[in-house]
Design an enzyme around this catalytic site. Structure first.
Site, PDB file in Angstrom:
ATOM      1  N   PRO A 345       0.846  -1.199   0.000  1.00  0.00           N
ATOM      2  CA  PRO A 345       0.000   0.000   0.000  1.00  0.00           C
ATOM      3  C   PRO A 345       0.880   1.248   0.000  1.00  0.00           C
ATOM      4  O   PRO A 345       1.568   1.534   0.969  1.00  0.00           O
ATOM      5  CB  PRO A 345      -0.802  -0.125   1.298  1.00  0.00           C
ATOM      6  CG  PRO A 345       0.022  -1.000   2.176  1.00  0.00           C
ATOM      7  CD  PRO A 345       0.776  -1.925   1.279  1.00  0.00           C
ATOM      8  N   ASP A 521       6.022   2.138   1.816  1.00  0.00           N
ATOM      9  CA  ASP A 521       5.135   1.001   2.051  1.00  0.00           C
ATOM     10  C   ASP A 521       4.461   1.230   3.405  1.00  0.00           C
ATOM     11  O   ASP A 521       5.114   1.174   4.444  1.00  0.00           O
ATOM     12  CB  ASP A 521       5.953  -0.291   2.051  1.00  0.00           C
ATOM     13  CG  ASP A 521       5.082  -1.533   2.176  1.00  0.00           C
ATOM     14  OD1 ASP A 521       3.918  -1.418   2.590  1.00  0.00           O
ATOM     15  OD2 ASP A 521       5.592  -2.641   1.868  1.00  0.00           O
ATOM     16  N   HIS A 522       3.159   1.493   3.393  1.00  0.00           N
ATOM     17  CA  HIS A 522       2.448   1.860   4.619  1.00  0.00           C
ATOM     18  C   HIS A 522       2.367   0.702   5.613  1.00  0.00           C
ATOM     19  O   HIS A 522       2.001   0.908   6.777  1.00  0.00           O
ATOM     20  CB  HIS A 522       1.041   2.364   4.285  1.00  0.00           C
ATOM     21  CG  HIS A 522       0.533   3.403   5.229  1.00  0.00           C
ATOM     22  ND1 HIS A 522       1.047   3.584   6.493  1.00  0.00           N
ATOM     23  CD2 HIS A 522      -0.453   4.340   5.099  1.00  0.00           C
ATOM     24  CE1 HIS A 522       0.401   4.558   7.107  1.00  0.00           C
ATOM     25  NE2 HIS A 522      -0.505   5.036   6.282  1.00  0.00           N
ATOM     26  N   ARG A 523       2.684  -0.502   5.172  1.00  0.00           N
ATOM     27  CA  ARG A 523       2.733  -1.619   6.123  1.00  0.00           C
ATOM     28  C   ARG A 523       3.928  -1.481   7.058  1.00  0.00           C
ATOM     29  O   ARG A 523       3.912  -2.020   8.173  1.00  0.00           O
ATOM     30  CB  ARG A 523       2.827  -2.950   5.366  1.00  0.00           C
ATOM     31  CG  ARG A 523       1.645  -3.265   4.456  1.00  0.00           C
ATOM     32  CD  ARG A 523       1.902  -4.519   3.651  1.00  0.00           C
ATOM     33  NE  ARG A 523       3.108  -4.405   2.832  1.00  0.00           N
ATOM     34  CZ  ARG A 523       3.644  -5.407   2.132  1.00  0.00           C
ATOM     35  NH1 ARG A 523       3.074  -6.601   2.171  1.00  0.00           N
ATOM     36  NH2 ARG A 523       4.737  -5.216   1.410  1.00  0.00           N
TER      37      ARG A 523
END
Length: 550
Positions: A345, A521-523
């Protein structure tokens, strides 16, 4: 003299095929050992393939522009000093007499015929040869090693029946059969998606109780080997799918070739099967009248859908315009970018900094560097600022190991530099960038970029990156939303250094500024941490004294 065939060697971990770009020899031409005979393009680099023999080229088995699977025969040689085979009726073992010539995808050894019957070769000589292998090394072709991994066979424990103790596919299968204590003719159990039912082909679903062996093999249940690009294999692994279960829509030299679309279709069909089972269970508990009414509605819907399909023009027909093959580096880039956007994401962050001091410092140092024929651009300064900031924000220098459910905080700072080439975008990696000074970074970046444009990079020089920088300012534009070079956690895009309106001491003046764009990467990285990381880079580039102290 005797004829020997030569197979396309292992081109690197996970690479199943390559495009034969050009031949540098022709039939009838004399060659020497290690002379370059062909150039092969993979999804990572352009690889030169050397001759394993001294002799004469007899036949070329692949055309320029053809996609060639690893381990397939590409050329036949008339080898100097080689003895012809004593028994022409014996199973073919062309090239097996030679010792293993593979070395980092630059040479190869032909493997024994994988179709030879088990037990045809004497086991006593093979055991002796295996024991005499230098350093305990097991001699086997890449396809044989792949088969051993699939069957769970330890190659170190297999006695090779080939010359020099070479382990063949037949040896591996025999070892697997022996371990399982099952007859050779017993068919293997169909593989299945993790947690689901065994894979069923369309013909099985239509009512055939026993699919033909050909259909089972093409659908993957009995495949010994599957060709697929590395990105396709990674996507299958992420979805919990065995690549050998996926029905292949293509074939390369008689072997199944699985595309990304095949994997997605298989995953979707598995999910649909789960939904269908749930729907069937619900329908079974409903009344007969309701079931009959539902069937009538479904029939009407099917009829309407058929009519619509007949009335609607097909969008899959041929369109006008030039058609360019989607393969090689361009296809690899596309698959990598699609996988990155599909998996990670993305969150974008944009910023701007006062670059007046940076411009002044670069001009001063560039004059000194030019005396040593070094071209000093803004990029080495940005690399220095990025590596310094990464030390403070380790999650920007991380990756996610989805198999182990662990975040890997890398202890190396290997910065990828995106380079636009005629073949597409390439990302050579500056290893240990944090340990190098501005001049050394400038020299290495220029060398990597030049060789990337000339297609002279080795695969190793494009692997191992932990963070990527791309320079959009050299082409034009101010901001972008770059796609992360998966599995890295972030990518930074440099904008151009230009004069823009800027407030200095409460007055608006023309000031040299630089724009920054970043995707994370929003993770792994939250927006706040991305902003703090960007602020640290701005601080170092705006105050060059701080940067030089790093």
């Amino acid at each position: 003299m005797a004829e020997r065939t030569f197979e396309l060697p292992d081109l690197g971990e996970g690479i199943a095929e390559g495009e034969l770009v050009s031949w540098t020899v022709q039939p009838g031409e004399r060659v020497e050992e290690d002379q370059v005979i062909a150039e092969v393009e993979t999804d990572k680099a352009l690889v030169e393939v050397p001759s394993p023999y001294d002799g004469t080229v007899v036949e070329l088995h692949a055309a320029e522009g053809e996609m060639v699977p690893v381990d397939s025969v590409i050329v036949t040689f008339d080898v100097d000093g080689a003895e012809p085979a004593a028994d022409t009726d014996a199973p073919s073992q062309d090239g097996a007499e030679e010792t293993d010539r593979n070395s980092a995808a630059q040479s190869a050894a032909a493997k024994p015929d994988e179709d030879e019957a088990d037990g045809e070769a004497s086991s006593a000589p093979s055991e002796s040869a295996a024991a005499e292998s230098p350093g305990g090394r097991v001699f086997a072709s890449p396809s044989t090693r792949s088969l051993a991994r699939e069957l769970g066979v330890d190659l170190d424990a297999v006695a090779g029946s080939g010359p020099g103790g070479r382990v063949s596919a037949a040896d591996v299968r025999a070892a697997a059969d022996s371990a399982a204590d099952e007859p050779d003719e017993e068919p293997p159990e169909p593989r299945s998606v993790s947690g689901g039912e065994p894979a069923v082909s369309e013909r099985d679903a239509a009512g055939d109780a026993e699919p033909t062996p050909e259909l089972v093999e093409s659908d993957g249940a009995a495949r010994d080997r599957t060709l697929a690009m590395p990105a396709t294999r990674r996507r299958a692994a992420e979805a919990g799918v065995d690549i050998n279960d996926v029905p292949a829509s293509e074939a390369r030299d008689g072997e199944a070739f699985v595309t990304p679309a095949d994997v997605e279709a298989y995953v979707e069909s598995a999910a649909a099967a789960t939904v269908d089972e749930s729907a069937a269970s619900t329908e079974a508990t409903s009344s007969p009248a309701a079931a009959e009414e539902g069937g009538a509605v479904a029939g009407a819907a099917d009829a309407a859908g058929t009519a619509d399909a007949e009335a609607t023009p097909s969008t899959g027909g041929e369109a006008s315009g030039e058609r360019v093959p989607y393969k090689g580096v361009r296809r690899a880039i596309g698959e990598q970018m699609a996988r990155s956007k599909y998996t990670a994401p993305h969150v974008s962050h944009h910023d701007r900094l006062d670059a007046a001091e940076l411009v002044e410092l670069r001009e001063e140092l560039a004059a000194v560097a030019a005396e040593e024929d070094v071209k000093l651009t803004y990029l080495p300064f940005v690399v220095k600022a990025v590596t310094a900031a990464l030390e403070q924000f380790p999650y920007l220098n991380s990756s996610l190991d989805e198999t182990a459910d662990e975040i890997v905080l890398h202890d190396e700072y290997n910065v990828g530099i995106a380079v636009a080439t005629d073949a597409g975008l390439m990302v050579p990696v500056v290893k240990h960038a944090d340990r190098k000074g501005l001049k050394q970074l400038a020299v290495e970046i220029d060398d990597l970029a030049t060789r990337a444009r000339n297609r002279e990079l080795s695969p190793d020089e494009m692997q191992g990156g932990t963070f990527t920088i791309t320079n959009i300012g050299a082409i034009g534009g101010e901001y972008s939303s770059p796609i992360i070079n998966h599995p890295e956690a972030a990518i930074l895009a440099m904008g151009p250094v230009e004069k823009r309106p800027w407030v200095v001491d409460d007055e608006v003046v023309a000031r040299e500024t630089m724009t920054l764009s970043m995707s994370v990467d929003h993770r792994l990285v939250d927006g706040a941490e991305a902003a703090q990381f960007s602020n640290r880079i701005k601080e170092l580039l705006s105050d060059t004294t701080r940067l030089l102290l790093e």
